[in-house]
Write an enzyme that holds these catalytic residues in place. Sequence first.
Site, PDB file in Angstrom:
ATOM      1  N   TYR A 156     -51.208 -20.887  23.817  1.00 23.85           N
ATOM      2  CA  TYR A 156     -51.236 -21.864  24.921  1.00 23.85           C
ATOM      3  C   TYR A 156     -51.882 -21.165  26.104  1.00 23.85           C
ATOM      4  O   TYR A 156     -51.257 -20.352  26.783  1.00 23.85           O
ATOM      5  CB  TYR A 156     -49.821 -22.341  25.243  1.00 23.85           C
ATOM      6  CG  TYR A 156     -49.733 -23.171  26.512  1.00 23.85           C
ATOM      7  CD1 TYR A 156     -50.532 -24.295  26.691  1.00 23.85           C
ATOM      8  CD2 TYR A 156     -48.856 -22.818  27.536  1.00 23.85           C
ATOM      9  CE1 TYR A 156     -50.463 -25.046  27.842  1.00 23.85           C
ATOM     10  CE2 TYR A 156     -48.777 -23.573  28.699  1.00 23.85           C
ATOM     11  CZ  TYR A 156     -49.584 -24.680  28.844  1.00 23.85           C
ATOM     12  OH  TYR A 156     -49.520 -25.424  29.999  1.00 23.85           O
ATOM     13  N   ASP A 195     -53.617 -25.208  22.556  1.00 25.59           N
ATOM     14  CA  ASP A 195     -54.125 -25.826  23.779  1.00 25.59           C
ATOM     15  C   ASP A 195     -54.824 -24.735  24.580  1.00 25.59           C
ATOM     16  O   ASP A 195     -54.173 -23.899  25.215  1.00 25.59           O
ATOM     17  CB  ASP A 195     -52.958 -26.438  24.560  1.00 25.59           C
ATOM     18  CG  ASP A 195     -53.392 -27.047  25.879  1.00 25.59           C
ATOM     19  OD1 ASP A 195     -54.609 -27.105  26.140  1.00 25.59           O
ATOM     20  OD2 ASP A 195     -52.507 -27.453  26.660  1.00 25.59           O
ATOM     21  N   HIS A 313     -50.334 -34.887  25.131  1.00 27.09           N
ATOM     22  CA  HIS A 313     -51.337 -34.437  24.176  1.00 27.09           C
ATOM     23  C   HIS A 313     -51.090 -35.123  22.842  1.00 27.09           C
ATOM     24  O   HIS A 313     -49.999 -35.651  22.587  1.00 27.09           O
ATOM     25  CB  HIS A 313     -51.270 -32.924  23.966  1.00 27.09           C
ATOM     26  CG  HIS A 313     -51.630 -32.115  25.175  1.00 27.09           C
ATOM     27  ND1 HIS A 313     -52.754 -31.325  25.245  1.00 27.09           N
ATOM     28  CD2 HIS A 313     -50.998 -31.959  26.372  1.00 27.09           C
ATOM     29  CE1 HIS A 313     -52.804 -30.717  26.422  1.00 27.09           C
ATOM     30  NE2 HIS A 313     -51.744 -31.091  27.128  1.00 27.09           N
TER      31      HIS A 313
END
Length: 622
Positions: A156, A195, A313
């Site tokens: 992330y 991400d 998301h």
Amino acid sequence: MVVRITSWNVNGIRNPFSYQPWNENRTFKAMFDILEADIVVLQEAKIQRKDLRDDMVLVPGWDVYFSLPKHKKGYSGVAIYTRNSVCAPIRAEEGITGALCPPNTTTPFCELPEDQQIGGYPQPSQLSGVVDVTTLDSEGRCVILEFPAFVLIGTYSPATRDESRDDFRLGYLEALDIRVRNLVRMGKRVILTGDLNVIRAGIDTANLAERLKKEAMTTEDFFSAPSRRLFNQLVYGGNVYGQRDDGREEPALWDLGRLFNPAREGMFTCWETKKNARPGNFGSRIDYVLCSDNMKEWVIDSNIQEGLMGSDHCPVFATLSDQVTLDGAAVHLRDLLNPTGVFQDGDRIREWTVKDLLPMSAKLIPEFDRRQNIKDMFFKKPSTTPKVPSTPASEPCSEPAAEAIENLQTVEPQTLQQFEAINPLPSQENGSPSISAPSPSKSPRAGLKRTPSASASTKPQKKQKAMSNKESSLGKGQSSLMGFFKPKTTATPKKVPEAEEGLGPKLGFDGTADPDDLRGTTPAHITPEKSAVPATSEKVFDPIENKESWSKLLGKRILPKCEHGEECVSMLTKKPGINCGRSFYMCRRPLGPSGDKERNTEWRCKTFIWSSDWNGSQSQPP
């Protein structure tokens, strides 16, 4: 069977369970089955170690590896779940730089023996050194698993918030780029997913031209930003303006989403929740599944799952073929996803056991070690060990008490009146308790009872007297078993003399006085000793009037209507300035693909009214 790797920023590990279809069966196992995934990489878990629970860790048939923030609460956090029937990693690490230590040790990952390392750690000479490596790995942003087939990096990446975080964000992306390139140089296959918070190309964000116009930027300036430039140098087909940086002359990873959907527009994975931009698909693609060139042919599909709700998301996935080519020979992928000796030619030859757990596994955390999910306890087969006969107590209870207990156990279900007729209880006047003989129908059982001994029949007089006093203290009204079920009678209050009864008001069922009776009564006639009603003021409480006044105050507000003829929604200004904290009304519809308010369309109109300017009756704005 094929193997699917799914990545999803869940914005809180329990957040999806508030949406369909996850709220039908609120378990992680059910979630992973719906995703049809064998490896699940979750970002933004937003928990600390103390927040871990059984349902997160002890998922039946799954193992899990966490990287959680060391200091910040409810922030970041990455987890990788692996299906035990499909794969089992041979090494696991936390962090991208190797500066952290495995559980219960003080030796960093990068200093372990080579046979225990995943490798590819960034060297000090490769890093800019603006941010310390320990700081980069302190926010729980990366978990790395190594299988015999490939190295999986779940990450992330920091988002762009303000300038104070630019150094940290660039430092983390730099360390990620170096680690991937070092692993590829070692000859290892690499999958990077998560991400990344980076837009790769203009097709990966909505209405880029309008955005550049507002910010007075060119396309070259936009994609020459340090984070986008670094990312485009990492992936094949990246648009790099100018000469490549030293050490990044060649790309290292394939963008699988674009590899299988090269010209698809609107392929977004993230939408701004505050603007309700998801229905209009005004978003960006910042979630990726990337792989190294030496395993690109193993991937047979990659896409997004924009229809699955549960976060700001959506999940992205890549599917690997069941059989892959390795050194010119066809090999079953499951043989390469498990330690040696677990699978052979695609068939399992040894079952997964707890011995296959790695030190990084969350199941080895002391709070969860050698435990099962609480639901599994109800399906556990009972043990077949014989029962050990219990030994009699050293001081058995007295024969009358034992006989009374046995009589109560042998009495068949009857009404209370019949039970009293068969087994009457001792009255209050009789000091010694008497136990009636058992029913003749139970004579075989009664024959097994011991006869009272002489010592049991003769009891000291003091004990009988004490028992009699104790029974008398229970109060009257319990001379039979029926008295136990009757409510106890309370002491009657002192009767008010008839001469003074008429002076006080009559009380209702709720203990309040009737207003009609209070009119002819003066406070002087009512004394605390003779009436339970306190002195009242001249104003009488009217519940109907009180209800009407509260209804006016808390009643439904009259909301203004937008251009679509629909009620507006109330919002609060959070932007710093003179209007910060003021509320306003606006159209409740989502933004359209343009990302701006529109007229004469089905998307959000330009209606805007300050709450202070709305009185509930004025005419609508044009």
